[in-house]
Design a protein around this motif. Structure first.
Motif, PDB file in Angstrom:
ATOM      1  N   LEU A 170       0.819  -1.202   0.000  1.00 54.68           N
ATOM      2  CA  LEU A 170       0.000   0.000   0.000  1.00 54.68           C
ATOM      3  C   LEU A 170       0.859   1.261   0.000  1.00 54.68           C
ATOM      4  O   LEU A 170       0.464   2.292  -0.544  1.00 54.68           O
ATOM      5  N   GLN A 171       2.043   1.181   0.613  1.00 59.08           N
ATOM      6  CA  GLN A 171       2.968   2.315   0.536  1.00 59.08           C
ATOM      7  C   GLN A 171       3.360   2.571  -0.923  1.00 59.08           C
ATOM      8  O   GLN A 171       3.413   3.712  -1.379  1.00 59.08           O
ATOM      9  N   GLU A 172       3.642   1.471  -1.648  1.00 59.62           N
ATOM     10  CA  GLU A 172       4.019   1.599  -3.057  1.00 59.62           C
ATOM     11  C   GLU A 172       2.825   2.068  -3.890  1.00 59.62           C
ATOM     12  O   GLU A 172       2.972   2.870  -4.818  1.00 59.62           O
ATOM     13  N   ALA A 173       1.622   1.572  -3.545  1.00 62.41           N
ATOM     14  CA  ALA A 173       0.424   1.976  -4.282  1.00 62.41           C
ATOM     15  C   ALA A 173       0.121   3.457  -4.072  1.00 62.41           C
ATOM     16  O   ALA A 173      -0.406   4.128  -4.971  1.00 62.41           O
ATOM     17  N   ARG A 174       0.474   4.001  -2.894  1.00 62.52           N
ATOM     18  CA  ARG A 174       0.236   5.427  -2.642  1.00 62.52           C
ATOM     19  C   ARG A 174       1.022   6.305  -3.601  1.00 62.52           C
ATOM     20  O   ARG A 174       0.525   7.302  -4.123  1.00 62.52           O
ATOM     21  N   VAL A 175       2.277   5.901  -3.865  1.00 60.38           N
ATOM     22  CA  VAL A 175       3.106   6.655  -4.805  1.00 60.38           C
ATOM     23  C   VAL A 175       2.501   6.594  -6.201  1.00 60.38           C
ATOM     24  O   VAL A 175       2.395   7.606  -6.909  1.00 60.38           O
ATOM     25  N   GLN A 176       2.083   5.393  -6.593  1.00 65.71           N
ATOM     26  CA  GLN A 176       1.459   5.218  -7.910  1.00 65.71           C
ATOM     27  C   GLN A 176       0.157   6.015  -8.000  1.00 65.71           C
ATOM     28  O   GLN A 176      -0.149   6.631  -9.030  1.00 65.71           O
ATOM     29  N   LEU A 177      -0.594   6.037  -6.912  1.00 66.10           N
ATOM     30  CA  LEU A 177      -1.867   6.772  -6.873  1.00 66.10           C
ATOM     31  C   LEU A 177      -1.637   8.277  -7.035  1.00 66.10           C
ATOM     32  O   LEU A 177      -2.375   8.952  -7.762  1.00 66.10           O
ATOM     33  N   ALA A 178      -0.616   8.803  -6.370  1.00 68.83           N
ATOM     34  CA  ALA A 178      -0.329  10.237  -6.462  1.00 68.83           C
ATOM     35  C   ALA A 178      -0.003  10.635  -7.892  1.00 68.83           C
ATOM     36  O   ALA A 178      -0.471  11.682  -8.387  1.00 68.83           O
ATOM     37  N   ARG A 179       0.785   9.794  -8.568  1.00 68.13           N
ATOM     38  CA  ARG A 179       1.132  10.092  -9.965  1.00 68.13           C
ATOM     39  C   ARG A 179      -0.095  10.020 -10.858  1.00 68.13           C
ATOM     40  O   ARG A 179      -0.293  10.861 -11.747  1.00 68.13           O
ATOM     41  N   ALA A 180      -0.929   8.993 -10.652  1.00 66.85           N
ATOM     42  CA  ALA A 180      -2.130   8.841 -11.470  1.00 66.85           C
ATOM     43  C   ALA A 180      -3.093   9.996 -11.241  1.00 66.85           C
ATOM     44  O   ALA A 180      -3.701  10.519 -12.196  1.00 66.85           O
ATOM     45  N   ASN A 181      -3.235  10.415  -9.983  1.00 63.20           N
ATOM     46  CA  ASN A 181      -4.106  11.556  -9.673  1.00 63.20           C
ATOM     47  C   ASN A 181      -3.655  12.816 -10.400  1.00 63.20           C
ATOM     48  O   ASN A 181      -4.464  13.538 -11.000  1.00 63.20           O
ATOM     49  N   GLU A 182      -2.353  13.063 -10.339  1.00 60.22           N
ATOM     50  CA  GLU A 182      -1.806  14.269 -10.973  1.00 60.22           C
ATOM     51  C   GLU A 182      -2.021  14.239 -12.477  1.00 60.22           C
ATOM     52  O   GLU A 182      -2.426  15.240 -13.086  1.00 60.22           O
ATOM     53  N   GLU A 183      -1.767  13.071 -13.096  1.00 60.55           N
ATOM     54  CA  GLU A 183      -1.905  12.960 -14.554  1.00 60.55           C
ATOM     55  C   GLU A 183      -3.360  13.154 -14.986  1.00 60.55           C
ATOM     56  O   GLU A 183      -3.647  13.891 -15.945  1.00 60.55           O
TER      57      GLU A 183
END
Length: 280
Positions: A135-148
């Motif tokens: 979930l820590q790794e998914a948070r980073v991926q989520l932040a990038r997806a949100n921004e894009e």
């Protein structure tokens, strides 16, 4: 008090009179540590002799902490001070748990404890609340997806849109969003409005931790193992860790020497420790 001598890189030194253990070279500390571990083994816990040997071992082996902390020097000088302090905790744990009978060099035994304590420090301080690594790794991926998606769509993306971009099921996206709440924390001194009491701080609404609850699981696992011990061994465990008698006092009750009690307690703790580890 009898003194013990050892040949080091310097002239012959009496280990009972080391002026500054922190200045002992790592090479000499490796050999001299064996003598002090031997001294700890034959002295009763809590006595000046035992405490002196333990403190000397800590100071002599501080170079192990500096060596392990050196792997993280990129963190910066301010954080390095915290890393060294945390590493010292690992060193002390290693000293308290090391036994000469292991037939392994103390340095090999201690380094994993020190590094493990440092890594635990990073894990616990990077997130306000500990969450699984995935979930820590998914948070980073989520932040990038949100921004894009915010840039592309001009609005906040839905869970379905995030799920498609991240190639993750929607329930995992929701989990990642919840986990993100644990990355930052609010101050316990933060003021909040209460309709009943007027202004209050967040800490006023948080209960205290019951330290005894952390031991419930251990007691539950230990109970059947202690019940399987014979009557004498159960008495020894009770006298030492419930009534907190010294080894000498227990020896008087059983009409045996303090050294014999020390060996019995070491054997009993090793047996119980092995049983605890096998249940994890």
């Amino acid at each position: 008090m009898a003194t013990t001598t050892v040949q080091t890189a310097e002239p012959m030194v009496e280990v009972s009179e080391i002026a500054d253990p922190s200045k002992v070279t790592p090479k000499d500390a490796r050999q001299m540590s064996k003598l002090f571990f031997g001294r700890m083994a034959v002295s009763e816990e809590g006595t000046p002799e035992h405490q002196y040997a333990r403190n000397t071992l800590i100071e002599m082996n501080m170079s192990l902490v500096r060596y392990a902390a050196g792997r993280f020097r990129s963190r910066g000088p301010e954080e390095m001070e915290d890393i060294v302090q945390v590493g010292m905790i690992g060193l002390i744990k290693a000293i308290d748990r090391f036994e000469l009978s292991r037939e392994v060099e103390f340095t090999s035994f201690a380094i994993p404890y020190i590094v493990g304590e440092i890594k635990r420090f990073f894990r616990d301080t990077s997130w306000a609340v500990h969450v699984p690594r995935r979930l820590q790794e998914a948070r980073v991926q989520l932040a990038r997806a949100n921004e894009e998606l915010c840039t592309r769509l001009g609005r906040t993306p839905t869970v379905r849109e995030l799920s498609e971009l991240m190639s993750l099921p929607e329930d995992e996206v929701v989990e990642a969003q919840l986990a993100s709440n644990g990355y930052k924390s609010a101050s316990l001194d933060a003021a909040i409005n209460s309709s009943e009491d007027g202004e209050a701080v967040l800490a006023d609404f948080i209960g205290g931790a019951d330290e005894a609850m952390e031991r419930v699981e251990d007691f539950h696992a230990l109970a059947p193992m202690i019940a399987e011990l014979d009557e004498r061994d159960r008495k020894i465990i009770h006298w030492r860790f419930v009534e907190e008698l010294t080894q000498a006092q227990i020896g008087e009750r059983l009409d045996v020497s303090q050294m014999h009690i020390s060996r019995l307690i070491t054997r009993l703790l090793a047996h119980l420790r092995e049983g605890m580890l096998s249940t994890e």
